[in-house]
Write an enzyme that holds these catalytic residues in place. Structure first.
Site, PDB file in Angstrom:
ATOM      1  N   TYR A 124      64.773  71.436 130.311  1.00  0.00           N
ATOM      2  CA  TYR A 124      65.015  72.120 129.047  1.00  0.00           C
ATOM      3  C   TYR A 124      65.960  71.282 128.170  1.00  0.00           C
ATOM      4  O   TYR A 124      65.910  71.344 126.960  1.00  0.00           O
ATOM      5  CB  TYR A 124      65.689  73.473 129.283  1.00  0.00           C
ATOM      6  CG  TYR A 124      64.781  74.621 129.669  1.00  0.00           C
ATOM      7  CD1 TYR A 124      63.485  74.412 130.138  1.00  0.00           C
ATOM      8  CD2 TYR A 124      65.230  75.936 129.549  1.00  0.00           C
ATOM      9  CE1 TYR A 124      62.673  75.491 130.492  1.00  0.00           C
ATOM     10  CE2 TYR A 124      64.424  77.013 129.885  1.00  0.00           C
ATOM     11  CZ  TYR A 124      63.147  76.792 130.364  1.00  0.00           C
ATOM     12  OH  TYR A 124      62.355  77.853 130.702  1.00  0.00           O
ATOM     13  N   GLY A 125      66.823  70.527 128.827  1.00  0.00           N
ATOM     14  CA  GLY A 125      67.931  69.879 128.127  1.00  0.00           C
ATOM     15  C   GLY A 125      67.538  68.841 127.102  1.00  0.00           C
ATOM     16  O   GLY A 125      68.345  68.463 126.254  1.00  0.00           O
ATOM     17  N   CYS A 130      71.396  79.110 133.408  1.00  0.00           N
ATOM     18  CA  CYS A 130      71.106  77.816 132.794  1.00  0.00           C
ATOM     19  C   CYS A 130      71.997  77.705 131.565  1.00  0.00           C
ATOM     20  O   CYS A 130      71.951  78.562 130.673  1.00  0.00           O
ATOM     21  CB  CYS A 130      69.627  77.789 132.390  1.00  0.00           C
ATOM     22  SG  CYS A 130      69.149  76.372 131.404  1.00  0.00           S
ATOM     23  N   ASP A 175      66.276  79.880 135.621  1.00  0.00           N
ATOM     24  CA  ASP A 175      66.713  78.544 135.205  1.00  0.00           C
ATOM     25  C   ASP A 175      65.439  77.741 134.981  1.00  0.00           C
ATOM     26  O   ASP A 175      64.336  78.191 135.315  1.00  0.00           O
ATOM     27  CB  ASP A 175      67.571  77.903 136.320  1.00  0.00           C
ATOM     28  CG  ASP A 175      68.018  76.489 135.964  1.00  0.00           C
ATOM     29  OD1 ASP A 175      68.369  76.245 134.794  1.00  0.00           O
ATOM     30  OD2 ASP A 175      67.995  75.608 136.848  1.00  0.00           O
ATOM     31  N   THR A 206      71.840  75.453 129.287  1.00  0.00           N
ATOM     32  CA  THR A 206      71.063  75.067 128.108  1.00  0.00           C
ATOM     33  C   THR A 206      70.476  76.313 127.449  1.00  0.00           C
ATOM     34  O   THR A 206      70.622  76.518 126.240  1.00  0.00           O
ATOM     35  CB  THR A 206      69.934  74.094 128.533  1.00  0.00           C
ATOM     36  OG1 THR A 206      70.511  73.050 129.318  1.00  0.00           O
ATOM     37  CG2 THR A 206      69.230  73.508 127.342  1.00  0.00           C
ATOM     38  N   THR A 235      73.661  73.923 135.569  1.00  0.00           N
ATOM     39  CA  THR A 235      73.651  74.489 136.919  1.00  0.00           C
ATOM     40  C   THR A 235      73.049  73.537 137.960  1.00  0.00           C
ATOM     41  O   THR A 235      73.141  73.800 139.157  1.00  0.00           O
ATOM     42  CB  THR A 235      72.905  75.837 136.940  1.00  0.00           C
ATOM     43  OG1 THR A 235      71.630  75.679 136.321  1.00  0.00           O
ATOM     44  CG2 THR A 235      73.701  76.894 136.214  1.00  0.00           C
ATOM     45  N   HIS A 236      72.455  72.436 137.507  1.00  0.00           N
ATOM     46  CA  HIS A 236      72.003  71.430 138.474  1.00  0.00           C
ATOM     47  C   HIS A 236      73.168  70.566 138.976  1.00  0.00           C
ATOM     48  O   HIS A 236      73.090  69.984 140.057  1.00  0.00           O
ATOM     49  CB  HIS A 236      70.968  70.500 137.833  1.00  0.00           C
ATOM     50  CG  HIS A 236      69.601  71.094 137.706  1.00  0.00           C
ATOM     51  ND1 HIS A 236      69.277  72.059 136.794  1.00  0.00           N
ATOM     52  CD2 HIS A 236      68.456  70.828 138.394  1.00  0.00           C
ATOM     53  CE1 HIS A 236      67.993  72.372 136.911  1.00  0.00           C
ATOM     54  NE2 HIS A 236      67.463  71.643 137.882  1.00  0.00           N
ATOM     55  N   GLU A 249      65.970  67.372 140.850  1.00  0.00           N
ATOM     56  CA  GLU A 249      64.642  67.957 141.064  1.00  0.00           C
ATOM     57  C   GLU A 249      63.764  67.074 141.961  1.00  0.00           C
ATOM     58  O   GLU A 249      62.800  67.530 142.552  1.00  0.00           O
ATOM     59  CB  GLU A 249      63.939  68.218 139.724  1.00  0.00           C
ATOM     60  CG  GLU A 249      64.587  69.327 138.889  1.00  0.00           C
ATOM     61  CD  GLU A 249      64.319  70.752 139.414  1.00  0.00           C
ATOM     62  OE1 GLU A 249      63.320  70.950 140.139  1.00  0.00           O
ATOM     63  OE2 GLU A 249      65.141  71.646 139.092  1.00  0.00           O
TER      64      GLU A 249
HETATM   65  N1  DGL Z   1      70.040  73.783 134.777  1.00  0.00           N
HETATM   66  C1  DGL Z   1      70.000  73.774 133.363  1.00  0.00           C
HETATM   67  C2  DGL Z   1      71.345  73.932 132.722  1.00  0.00           C
HETATM   68  O1  DGL Z   1      72.167  74.583 133.303  1.00  0.00           O
HETATM   69  C3  DGL Z   1      69.138  72.842 132.589  1.00  0.00           C
HETATM   70  C4  DGL Z   1      68.488  71.697 133.172  1.00  0.00           C
HETATM   71  C5  DGL Z   1      67.379  71.193 132.302  1.00  0.00           C
HETATM   72  O2  DGL Z   1      66.284  71.752 132.451  1.00  0.00           O
HETATM   73  O3  DGL Z   1      67.614  70.281 131.497  1.00  0.00           O
HETATM   74  O4  DGL Z   1      71.591  73.463 131.640  1.00  0.00           O
END
Ligand code: DGL
Length: 269
Positions: A39-40, A70, A7, A72, A181-182, A148
């Site tokens: 990542y989003g 993840c 992730d 994303t 997943t966060h 985070e």
């Molecule tokens: N945990 C990730 C997801 O499930 C992305 C979080 C991120 O880095 O924006 O989308």
């Protein structure tokens, strides 16, 4: 052989936890790309590149199966990985869609990152498999940094959830898919803002069940006598990762976490 799970940060540990619970004899290698999260809010090209680099590193560890923990990265890169990698690759979209399909609901909120929602990956599958469902998309970009920072119980998380989700209260939605997943780490704040009658769907357990089934079918389950080994890697701040892993999941603070630099000539040892 190990399973690889990755992730952008600690969010994928919500999936790691379910996999470790359902496959208690399985070695697991977890990678959190903490140097480059979130990542989003990145472009599709960047997310694909980061995802490939994470996958490449885990492949260098001779894993037998990869879990993209993840949404994303799953939205933007799963199809590519499934085509190109020599091992089975599991993502978060299929488990999410299964939960929605089985729930037989009419109005569902899709809570995710901007990149997940604008990729339309979920919407595409849902319109094919559950055309009767009305979807309400809500991007919640501040949720990931709050998690985070370890602020999932802070009043700011409740205010942020209220800011994003209060408008949903008048839409009579029945369920909300936690399509990042966060987000399961913010369940209390989300439930409070979205309303007590709305069912929150977290696909991490279903993801673990699907992985277990695939291993069973391929006769790749580890013997019940084997004790598992867990390895953790992050691309930045291993100490912070260890602190959050302890805070969220009760993992030992002395968790041995390796720091690595991805794509340094792709020569991982
Ligand atoms: N945990 C990730 C997801 O499930 C992305 C979080 C991120 O880095 O924006 O989308």
């Amino acid at each position: 052989m190990s399973l690889g799970i990755f992730d952008s940060g600690v969010g994928g540990l919500t999936v790691f936890r379910e996999i470790a619970r359902l496959l208690p004899n399985q070695d697991l290698i977890y990678l959190g790309d903490t140097a480059r999260l979130p990542y989003g809010s990145k472009s599709p090209e960047t997310i694909l590149r980061y995802t490939l680099e994470c996958a490449e590193f885990l492949l260098s560890k001779k894993i037998k199966l990869l879990v993209v923990a993840c949404h994303t990265a799953s939205s933007l890169a799963l199809e590519y990985l499934q085509k190109e990698l020599p091992i089975p690759v599991f993502g978060m979209l299929r488990p999410g869609v299964e939960l929605i399909r089985e729930s037989a609901l009419q109005k569902v909120a899709l809570l995710g990152t901007e990149a997940t929602l604008s990729s339309k990956a979920y919407q595409k599958i849902l319109s094919q498999e559950c055309p009767q469902i009305e979807i309400f998309k809500v991007a919640c970009p501040l949720f990931v940094p709050l998690v985070e920072e370890g602020m999932h119980l802070h009043p700011l998380s409740i205010q942020t959830a209220e800011y994003y989700l209060a408008p949903l209260r008048e839409k009579s939605i029945q369920a909300a898919l936690l399509a990042c997943t966060h987000y399961p780490l913010l369940t209390d704040a989300i439930q409070q803002s979205i309303g007590p009658s709305v069912c929150l769907l977290d696909p991490s357990e279903r993801c673990a069940q699907n992985v277990k089934l695939a291993l069973q079918n391929e006769h790749l389950l580890e013997p019940a006598s084997k004790s598992p080994q867990y390895q953790f890697y992050t691309t930045d701040y291993p100490d912070r990762f260890a602190r959050l892993a302890k805070q969220f999941f009760g993992m030992p603070l002395s968790l041995d976490i390796n720091k690595l630099e991805l794509n340094k000539n792709l020569n991982y040892s």
